[in-house]
Enzyme design. Structure first.
Site, PDB file in Angstrom:
ATOM      1  N   TYR B 109       0.873  -1.169   0.000  1.00 41.86           N
ATOM      2  CA  TYR B 109       0.000   0.000   0.000  1.00 41.86           C
ATOM      3  C   TYR B 109       0.914   1.223   0.000  1.00 41.86           C
ATOM      4  O   TYR B 109       1.928   1.256   0.701  1.00 41.86           O
ATOM      5  CB  TYR B 109      -0.864   0.028   1.271  1.00 41.86           C
ATOM      6  N   GLU B 198      -3.920   7.516  -3.169  1.00 41.89           N
ATOM      7  CA  GLU B 198      -3.884   6.194  -2.565  1.00 41.89           C
ATOM      8  C   GLU B 198      -3.649   5.151  -3.655  1.00 41.89           C
ATOM      9  O   GLU B 198      -4.367   5.148  -4.656  1.00 41.89           O
ATOM     10  CB  GLU B 198      -5.223   5.942  -1.860  1.00 41.89           C
TER      11      GLU B 198
END
Lengths: 289, 391
Positions: B109, B198
């Site tokens: 991530y 993101e």
């Protein structure tokens, strides 16, 4: 006594000759604020509202000895104006402007800190020491002199709280609207000790809202440093997650920044937390009796 | 403002942030054409909506043949996708993104967001790719690496080292690739006035490259004036029509699922009003900040927007008049009730400058469903009672 500003504070207005700047500068002068001049680049040498206009903040400070600037410059130019004030030796910039880009304010605030200038706002009603000095856009008549200090992210809740305090037969020392943007100047943690040190302030009201963790930091600070009674209200208990509630900073991200989390932290720090803003006045009366 | 995955990846490409090759498609035919153009023997068909959790909701599928691309695109385009971020009503899928397959060895991530406490952007990374970062933060916070970057100095070598060593990446080439990736991504964040980036998952391929398999971007609305290229990417169909209409009139509106419509000046007082209604046993139907002026026109528009919601049983107008005096606001409200046919009870609380004159004006107008209230508590109480038919 009071904090930060009083009847002797010399104030200049950045964005002096614009419509907002003009209207509110006039209101502030009527309230008794010592506005000594203003800055509008290109209009230096003129007179506005009976006060001198300067091209730069530096000139204004040199000529008038101003220590505080009230900033009404449009959002695209506000960071520039704040950084100019910081380098010109202004001690406190009160930034009323709404809609300043976050990146700009990040840079402007860092520069202000580096130059030892305090900031309030942006996107805030300003600061008022009751019956002495109003630097901002709040309705002055609501703030009667008294012994309660007020710190709030919200403009209208500041008025609501002051109105209730006055209706209880009490009054305000100084009220500071700190603004609801993601990056703001002075916050609870810096203002609380000023009120703690002010002999006239006997109780403090702090109004917060969802988003960020300034209220949590305040709770920790209160627990260790503040002896005076504090009443708090946190707006947005019924706000849905992930939705921005009017203010740019009023948003619950994930599970962080909820009203409940902040209310619990403040309660644990010994603060009297009210669930509805309608109870602020009563709560202040209670902690003072 | 948010944009679609395919749009975020276009921006990434401009900055040299690696992404899989892909083409956006509005119809199954376009999807087939896209797959043929990309070539290969494996494609990913991805629903383009502004919400996370698309994979779990059935909006991201793998196709192993051109026929399958057509079949999946037909299924996904036009479907109402429900994810944990869309709410139960879901979102209509109008576009798919056809992407080449990627050789995935590992998933991470990577995100960039403003750290409000530090007052600077922070790069967040985790080895738990594919998982919701909030869940990781709650359950295994030690697996999240946070590197704050002061924009005054920009992304330096030590930021990169903190990142790769924090994630436990040991291979020299992989370290270099990820640092390069993060540095470019940080430039995107700063240059475009992003509010959030993101990438979940960020994948490591078999030969140690890092590629943004997904991409989510949101922008600072206050900075859009200097980014016409981002404003152009706005997809109106992704925005709530009522919120959008309200914003065009300078009102700030958020729909909720209760019964009491709220019209308030100031965001803090508006939230405080909702909270008070809740405290008194009622449920707010919306957040609505009419701003500082509260004129007849803005109030009328507010009524219109609130009344689009069929659940609204009463309306609480709560205005603290400061610079704008209450008597003027009272007249504005009366005018607004003539402009919009309001059938539900309207509780009006006006406080502040000239509140008494305002109360007099409302009383003398003698409109059946306009009920004055003396303060915030009184107004909330009456609005709750009215919604229950008890007033």
């Amino acid at each position: 006594m009071s904090i930060l500003v009083n009847k002797d504070t010399k104030v200049i207005v950045q964005g002096f000759t614009g419509s907002e700047g003009t209207f509110h500068a006039e209101q502030c002068m009527a309230y008794g604020t010592d506005i000594v001049g203003g800055v509008t680049p290109g209009k230096g040498g003129q007179e506005h509202l009976g006060k001198p206009v300067f091209n730069t903040v530096k000139e204004a400070v040199e000529a008038t000895g101003a220590t505080v600037s009230m900033v009404f410059v449009p959002p695209a130019f506000v960071a520039d104006a704040v950084m100019e004030a910081a380098e010109a030796g202004i001690e406190l910039a009160v930034i009323i402007t709404e809609g300043a880009p976050v990146k700009d304010m990040q840079m402007a605030k860092a520069h202000a800190v580096k130059n030892g200038m305090m900031t309030i706002g942006p996107n805030c009603p300003g600061i008022i020491t009751a019956e002495e000095c109003k630097i901002g856009i709040m309705p002055g008549n609501i703030f009667k002199k008294g012994n309660v200090g007020l710190i709030s992210k919200s403009g209208t809740l500041t008025y609501e709280a002051s109105n209730q305090v006055v209706k209880e037969g009490l009054g305000i020392t100084t009220a500071v609207g700190i603004g609801g943007d993601p990056i703001i100047g002075l916050s609870y943690k810096q203002l609380l000790p000023m009120f703690e040190a002010d002999p006239e302030t006997e109780a403090i009201v702090m109004i917060g809202e969802i988003g960020g963790d300034l209220e949590i930091q305040a709770a920790k600070f209160i627990k260790e440093n503040i002896k005076k009674p504090v009443v708090a209200f946190i707006a947005g208990q019924t706000a849905p997650k992930g939705k921005r509630m009017g203010h740019a900073g009023a948003i619950v991200s994930g599970s962080a920044g909820t009203a409940k989390e902040k209310m619990d932290a403040l309660e644990a720090a010994g603060v009297k937390v009210v669930v509805s803003p309608a109870d602020i006045g009563k709560a202040v009366k209670e902690v003072l009796s | 403002m948010n944009i679609h995955e395919y749009q975020a990846k276009q921006i990434f490409a401009e900055y040299g942030v690696p992404t899989p090759r892909g083409i956006v498609a509005n119809t199954p035919d376009e999807a087939v054409k896209a797959a043929e153009e990309l070539g290969g023997n494996l494609w990913v068909v991805k629903a383009q909506i502004h919400a996370g959790g698309r994979g779990l909701g059935g909006g991201v599928k793998i196709a192993k043949s051109i026929d399958e691309v057509r079949e999946l695109a037909s299924q996904i385009i036009g479907m109402t996708l429900v994810t944990h971020q869309t709410g139960p009503e879901g979102k209509l899928v109008q576009k798919v993104y056809i992407e080449e397959g990627v050789d995935i060895k590992d998933e991470f991530y990577l995100g960039v967001v403003l750290d409000r406490a530090k007052e600077m952007p922070v790069i967040m990374a985790s080895t738990e790719g594919g998982m919701e970062i909030e869940k990781v933060a709650e359950e295994t916070p030690e697996k999240i690496v946070k590197v704050a970057v002061d924009p005054a100095i920009g992304f330096q070598g030590f930021h990169g080292r903190e990142l790769v060593f924090g994630l436990g990446i040991e291979d020299k080439t992989e370290q270099k690739n990820l640092i390069d990736f993060a540095k470019k991504l940080f430039s995107v964040y700063m240059d475009k006035d992003a509010e959030l980036i993101e990438i979940n998952p960020l994948v490591k391929t078999g030969n140690g490259e890092f590629i943004a398999l997904d991409a989510k971007m949101g922008f600072d609305d206050s900075a859009l004036y200097r980014h016409p290229e981002i404003e152009q990417m706005r997809d109106i169909s992704e925005e709530d029509p009522d919120e959008r209409e309200a914003s065009q009139y300078g009102l700030s509106y958020v729909a909720l699922d209760g019964e009491i419509g709220c019209m308030v000046n100031g965001a803090g007082l508006a939230m405080g009003t909702m909270d008070t209604i809740n405290y008194m046993g009622g449920t707010p139907a919306n957040f609505l900040d009419v701003g500082g002026k509260a004129t007849a026109e803005t109030v009328a528009k507010g009524f219109e927007i609130i009344l689009k919601n069929p659940n609204v049983k009463s309306i609480f107008v709560n205005i603290f008049g400061g610079i704008v005096r209450c008597d003027r606001i009272a007249n504005g409200i009366l005018e607004a009730t003539k402009m919009v046919d309001v059938k539900v009870p309207v509780i009006v609380r006006l406080d502040g400058t000239n509140a008494e004159e305002a109360a007099e004006i409302l009383k003398n107008a003698n409109i059946e469903n306009v009920i004055p209230a003396s303060d915030l508590a009184d107004g909330a109480r009456k609005a709750v009672a009215a919604a229950k038919g008890e007033l």
